[in-house]
Motif scaffolding. Structure first.
Motif, PDB file in Angstrom:
ATOM      1  N   TYR A   1       0.537  -3.468  -0.706  1.00 53.41           N
ATOM      2  CA  TYR A   1       0.481  -2.574   0.444  1.00 53.41           C
ATOM      3  C   TYR A   1      -0.825  -2.778   1.202  1.00 53.41           C
ATOM      4  CZ  TYR A   1       4.420  -0.103  -1.668  1.00 53.41           C
ATOM      5  OH  TYR A   1       5.636   0.223  -2.188  1.00 53.41           O
ATOM      6  N   GLU A   2      -0.780  -2.506   2.495  1.00 54.39           N
ATOM      7  CA  GLU A   2      -1.949  -2.696   3.347  1.00 54.39           C
ATOM      8  C   GLU A   2      -2.623  -1.371   3.643  1.00 54.39           C
ATOM      9  OE1 GLU A   2      -3.140  -4.535   7.717  1.00 54.39           O
ATOM     10  OE2 GLU A   2      -1.109  -4.812   6.954  1.00 54.39           O
ATOM     11  N   GLY A   3      -3.913  -1.293   3.292  1.00 52.16           N
ATOM     12  CA  GLY A   3      -4.743  -0.166   3.681  1.00 52.16           C
ATOM     13  C   GLY A   3      -5.515  -0.550   4.933  1.00 52.16           C
ATOM     14  N   LYS A   4      -6.436   0.285   5.321  1.00 53.06           N
ATOM     15  CA  LYS A   4      -7.211   0.032   6.534  1.00 53.06           C
ATOM     16  C   LYS A   4      -8.123  -1.193   6.390  1.00 53.06           C
ATOM     17  CE  LYS A   4      -9.922   2.501   9.958  1.00 53.06           C
ATOM     18  NZ  LYS A   4     -10.509   3.789  10.332  1.00 53.06           N
ATOM     19  N   ARG A   5      -8.755  -1.354   5.209  1.00 50.53           N
ATOM     20  CA  ARG A   5      -9.726  -2.436   5.027  1.00 50.53           C
ATOM     21  C   ARG A   5      -9.361  -3.443   3.951  1.00 50.53           C
ATOM     22  NH1 ARG A   5     -15.551  -0.194   4.224  1.00 50.53           N
ATOM     23  NH2 ARG A   5     -16.007  -2.402   4.501  1.00 50.53           N
ATOM     24  N   MET A   6      -8.376  -3.135   3.117  1.00 53.78           N
ATOM     25  CA  MET A   6      -7.984  -4.080   2.071  1.00 53.78           C
ATOM     26  C   MET A   6      -6.528  -3.868   1.685  1.00 53.78           C
ATOM     27  SD  MET A   6      -9.685  -2.896  -1.599  1.00 53.78           S
ATOM     28  CE  MET A   6      -8.503  -3.683  -2.700  1.00 53.78           C
ATOM     29  N   LEU A   7      -6.030  -4.756   0.847  1.00 50.78           N
ATOM     30  CA  LEU A   7      -4.673  -4.679   0.324  1.00 50.78           C
ATOM     31  C   LEU A   7      -4.717  -4.090  -1.079  1.00 50.78           C
ATOM     32  CD1 LEU A   7      -3.541  -8.249   1.429  1.00 50.78           C
ATOM     33  CD2 LEU A   7      -3.229  -6.095   2.665  1.00 50.78           C
ATOM     34  N   TYR A   8      -3.612  -3.480  -1.502  1.00 47.11           N
ATOM     35  CA  TYR A   8      -3.533  -2.818  -2.801  1.00 47.11           C
ATOM     36  C   TYR A   8      -2.213  -3.176  -3.483  1.00 47.11           C
ATOM     37  CZ  TYR A   8      -7.123   0.199  -0.739  1.00 47.11           C
ATOM     38  OH  TYR A   8      -8.254   0.687  -0.129  1.00 47.11           O
ATOM     39  N   ILE A   9      -2.259  -3.387  -4.790  1.00 46.03           N
ATOM     40  CA  ILE A   9      -1.052  -3.647  -5.567  1.00 46.03           C
ATOM     41  C   ILE A   9      -0.623  -2.357  -6.251  1.00 46.03           C
ATOM     42  CG2 ILE A   9      -0.093  -4.869  -7.558  1.00 46.03           C
ATOM     43  CD1 ILE A   9      -1.909  -7.229  -6.836  1.00 46.03           C
ATOM     44  N   ASN A  10       0.637  -1.991  -6.042  1.00 46.94           N
ATOM     45  CA  ASN A  10       1.177  -0.811  -6.697  1.00 46.94           C
ATOM     46  C   ASN A  10       1.471  -1.162  -8.156  1.00 46.94           C
ATOM     47  OD1 ASN A  10       2.884   1.230  -7.724  1.00 46.94           O
ATOM     48  ND2 ASN A  10       3.490   1.789  -5.648  1.00 46.94           N
ATOM     49  N   PRO A  11       0.752  -0.566  -9.106  1.00 37.42           N
ATOM     50  CA  PRO A  11       0.915  -0.939 -10.514  1.00 37.42           C
ATOM     51  C   PRO A  11       2.283  -0.571 -11.092  1.00 37.42           C
ATOM     52  CG  PRO A  11      -0.489   0.989 -10.328  1.00 37.42           C
ATOM     53  CD  PRO A  11      -0.247   0.492  -8.930  1.00 37.42           C
ATOM     54  N   TYR A  12       3.011   0.310 -10.436  1.00 37.04           N
ATOM     55  CA  TYR A  12       4.335   0.709 -10.919  1.00 37.04           C
ATOM     56  C   TYR A  12       5.436  -0.199 -10.391  1.00 37.04           C
ATOM     57  CZ  TYR A  12       1.602   4.700 -12.245  1.00 37.04           C
ATOM     58  OH  TYR A  12       0.622   5.501 -12.794  1.00 37.04           O
TER      59      TYR A  12
END
Length: 108
Positions: A27-38
């Protein structure tokens, strides 16, 4: 376990990893990307294509970036169980740790 995106992604957001993810869990946040651990299936496709080496298997995170395991998981508290990044699109926020960082210099 899961994969985690760490500090090198902040202000970079190359997004090559998004194209490689077979389950749409980045997923895309404002300043970085994030992996949903679920949603992550631990395939590792994202890790091998990251041009800034920001993606690590959780157990392999460098000591100085251990907080990013929590950062990735907590980012999804606001989204709950979104069911795929393409469905929700970019988010206008970041985890507080990321939001509080000074601007990161571009590599090179």
């Amino acid at each position: 376990m899961t994969f985690v995106i760490a500090l090198p992604c902040v202000d970079e957001k190359d997004k090559t990893c998004i194209d490689e993810c077979p389950v749409d869990c980045i997923y895309e946040g404002k300043r970085m990307l994030y992996i949903n651990p679920y949603e992550c299936i631990d395939c590792g496709a994202c890790e091998s294509v990251c041009p800034v080496e920001a993606i690590y298997y959780k157990d392999d995170l460098p000591d100085e970036w251990q907080d990013y395991s929590t950062v990735n998981a907590q980012f999804f508290q606001r989204l709950r169980a979104p069911g795929g990044a393409a469905k929700v699109g970019p988010q206008p926020y970041d985890h507080p740790l990321v939001a509080g960082l000074p601007p990161q210099d571009a590599p090179g």
